[in-house]
Design a protein around this motif. Structure first.
Motif, PDB file in Angstrom:
ATOM      1  N   MET A 131       0.840  -1.165   0.000  1.00 33.58           N
ATOM      2  CA  MET A 131       0.000   0.000   0.000  1.00 33.58           C
ATOM      3  C   MET A 131       0.892   1.237   0.000  1.00 33.58           C
ATOM      4  SD  MET A 131      -2.839   1.045   2.808  1.00 33.58           S
ATOM      5  CE  MET A 131      -4.390   1.132   1.973  1.00 33.58           C
ATOM      6  N   PRO A 132       0.664   2.190  -0.901  1.00 34.70           N
ATOM      7  CA  PRO A 132       1.514   3.368  -0.956  1.00 34.70           C
ATOM      8  C   PRO A 132       1.305   4.260   0.253  1.00 34.70           C
ATOM      9  CG  PRO A 132      -0.314   3.591  -2.478  1.00 34.70           C
ATOM     10  CD  PRO A 132      -0.372   2.203  -1.921  1.00 34.70           C
ATOM     11  N   LYS A 133       2.392   4.877   0.683  1.00 33.06           N
ATOM     12  CA  LYS A 133       2.315   5.785   1.816  1.00 33.06           C
ATOM     13  C   LYS A 133       1.742   7.116   1.356  1.00 33.06           C
ATOM     14  CE  LYS A 133       5.570   4.233   5.118  1.00 33.06           C
ATOM     15  NZ  LYS A 133       6.462   4.680   6.145  1.00 33.06           N
ATOM     16  N   ILE A 134       0.924   7.690   2.183  1.00 37.12           N
ATOM     17  CA  ILE A 134       0.324   8.983   1.900  1.00 37.12           C
ATOM     18  C   ILE A 134       1.007  10.012   2.781  1.00 37.12           C
ATOM     19  CG2 ILE A 134      -1.802  10.325   1.962  1.00 37.12           C
ATOM     20  CD1 ILE A 134      -3.308   7.657   1.674  1.00 37.12           C
ATOM     21  N   LYS A 135       1.484  11.068   2.170  1.00 42.29           N
ATOM     22  CA  LYS A 135       2.138  12.125   2.937  1.00 42.29           C
ATOM     23  C   LYS A 135       1.065  13.042   3.491  1.00 42.29           C
ATOM     24  CE  LYS A 135       6.021  15.036   3.152  1.00 42.29           C
ATOM     25  NZ  LYS A 135       6.700  14.660   4.347  1.00 42.29           N
ATOM     26  N   LEU A 136       1.019  13.164   4.809  1.00 40.03           N
ATOM     27  CA  LEU A 136       0.024  13.985   5.482  1.00 40.03           C
ATOM     28  C   LEU A 136       0.681  15.217   6.069  1.00 40.03           C
ATOM     29  CD1 LEU A 136      -1.842  11.155   7.401  1.00 40.03           C
ATOM     30  CD2 LEU A 136      -2.554  12.258   5.285  1.00 40.03           C
ATOM     31  N   ASP A 137      -0.114  16.219   6.264  1.00 43.32           N
ATOM     32  CA  ASP A 137       0.361  17.440   6.906  1.00 43.32           C
ATOM     33  C   ASP A 137       0.718  17.128   8.357  1.00 43.32           C
ATOM     34  OD1 ASP A 137       0.174  20.025   8.411  1.00 43.32           O
ATOM     35  OD2 ASP A 137      -0.141  20.749   6.357  1.00 43.32           O
ATOM     36  N   GLU A 138       1.612  17.921   8.935  1.00 42.63           N
ATOM     37  CA  GLU A 138       2.027  17.691  10.318  1.00 42.63           C
ATOM     38  C   GLU A 138       0.882  17.861  11.297  1.00 42.63           C
ATOM     39  OE1 GLU A 138       5.334  20.162  11.252  1.00 42.63           O
ATOM     40  OE2 GLU A 138       6.609  19.270   9.724  1.00 42.63           O
ATOM     41  N   ALA A 139      -0.126  18.628  10.931  1.00 41.61           N
ATOM     42  CA  ALA A 139      -1.259  18.857  11.823  1.00 41.61           C
ATOM     43  C   ALA A 139      -2.131  17.613  11.969  1.00 41.61           C
ATOM     44  CB  ALA A 139      -2.100  20.025  11.298  1.00 41.61           C
ATOM     45  N   VAL A 140      -2.083  16.701  10.998  1.00 43.52           N
ATOM     46  CA  VAL A 140      -2.904  15.488  11.052  1.00 43.52           C
ATOM     47  C   VAL A 140      -2.238  14.488  11.983  1.00 43.52           C
ATOM     48  CG1 VAL A 140      -3.855  13.571   9.726  1.00 43.52           C
ATOM     49  CG2 VAL A 140      -3.732  15.853   8.714  1.00 43.52           C
ATOM     50  N   ARG A 180     -12.660   3.248  14.216  1.00 44.31           N
ATOM     51  CA  ARG A 180     -11.523   2.418  13.829  1.00 44.31           C
ATOM     52  C   ARG A 180     -10.466   3.358  13.267  1.00 44.31           C
ATOM     53  NH1 ARG A 180     -10.405  -0.524   8.818  1.00 44.31           N
ATOM     54  NH2 ARG A 180     -12.344   0.381   8.094  1.00 44.31           N
ATOM     55  N   ASP A 181      -9.261   3.312  13.826  1.00 44.26           N
ATOM     56  CA  ASP A 181      -8.176   4.165  13.336  1.00 44.26           C
ATOM     57  C   ASP A 181      -7.560   3.535  12.096  1.00 44.26           C
ATOM     58  OD1 ASP A 181      -8.559   5.936  15.356  1.00 44.26           O
ATOM     59  OD2 ASP A 181      -6.858   5.269  16.575  1.00 44.26           O
ATOM     60  N   ILE A 182      -7.521   4.296  11.033  1.00 42.61           N
ATOM     61  CA  ILE A 182      -6.871   3.843   9.805  1.00 42.61           C
ATOM     62  C   ILE A 182      -5.398   4.189   9.866  1.00 42.61           C
ATOM     63  CG2 ILE A 182      -6.698   4.220   7.328  1.00 42.61           C
ATOM     64  CD1 ILE A 182      -9.660   4.568   7.251  1.00 42.61           C
ATOM     65  N   ARG A 214      -4.306  11.698  13.349  1.00 45.01           N
ATOM     66  CA  ARG A 214      -4.993  10.421  13.261  1.00 45.01           C
ATOM     67  C   ARG A 214      -6.110  10.521  12.233  1.00 45.01           C
ATOM     68  NH1 ARG A 214      -7.179   9.746  18.595  1.00 45.01           N
ATOM     69  NH2 ARG A 214      -5.054   9.243  19.120  1.00 45.01           N
ATOM     70  N   ILE A 215      -6.346   9.424  11.522  1.00 44.69           N
ATOM     71  CA  ILE A 215      -7.490   9.312  10.624  1.00 44.69           C
ATOM     72  C   ILE A 215      -8.344   8.186  11.162  1.00 44.69           C
ATOM     73  CG2 ILE A 215      -8.286   8.808   8.304  1.00 44.69           C
ATOM     74  CD1 ILE A 215      -5.609   9.855   7.281  1.00 44.69           C
ATOM     75  N   SER A 216      -9.594   8.502  11.499  1.00 47.18           N
ATOM     76  CA  SER A 216     -10.509   7.530  12.081  1.00 47.18           C
ATOM     77  C   SER A 216     -11.732   7.382  11.199  1.00 47.18           C
ATOM     78  CB  SER A 216     -10.957   7.959  13.477  1.00 47.18           C
ATOM     79  OG  SER A 216      -9.858   8.052  14.334  1.00 47.18           O
ATOM     80  N   VAL A 217     -12.283   6.163  11.173  1.00 46.79           N
ATOM     81  CA  VAL A 217     -13.506   5.887  10.439  1.00 46.79           C
ATOM     82  C   VAL A 217     -14.590   5.588  11.461  1.00 46.79           C
ATOM     83  CG1 VAL A 217     -14.637   4.322   8.833  1.00 46.79           C
ATOM     84  CG2 VAL A 217     -12.270   5.000   8.449  1.00 46.79           C
TER      85      VAL A 217
END
Length: 116
Positions: A1-10, A27-29, A12-15
């Protein structure tokens, strides 16, 4: 799975989802903790330091165990250490291996009683 570059402010990504019983669940992605960042190599240095510390503690335990059985062999008979050197080394190596495997990555170690 390719890595996604996120901003430093992010952080956690939760569903969010609704279960069959109607309750809301999460659920934390992706979770980015401070320990996961590898900006200046700190995590590599810290992991290396922990590994070296575990190895040194295991060697210390092994040498103490060897010295105990060496002295016990010498007390039993004159030059007894020479007769028992093989079994003494195996015994001490087992103690050191056990100490290494019991030591945790966070550096803590549960002390056990020694009956040597």
């Amino acid at each position: 799975m390719p890595k996604i570059k996120l901003d430093e402010a992010v952080k956690r990504i939760s569903v969010l989802s609704i279960a069959s019983d109607g309750k809301l669940s999460t659920r934390d992605i992706c979770s980015l903790d401070d320990d996961d960042k590898d900006d200046d190599g700190k995590s590599f240095v810290e992991k290396s330091e922990r590994l070296v510390r575990r190895l040194v503690e295991a060697q210390h335990t092994m040498l103490e165990a060897y010295l105990n059985v060496h002295n016990r062999s010498n007390r039993d008979q004159n030059n007894g250490w020479l007769l028992d050197v093989g079994s003494n080394v195996v015994h001490a190596f087992g103690k050191g291996r056990k100490r290494f495997s019991e030591s945790r990555t966070d550096g803590s170690y549960r002390q056990r009683r020694s009956y040597d």
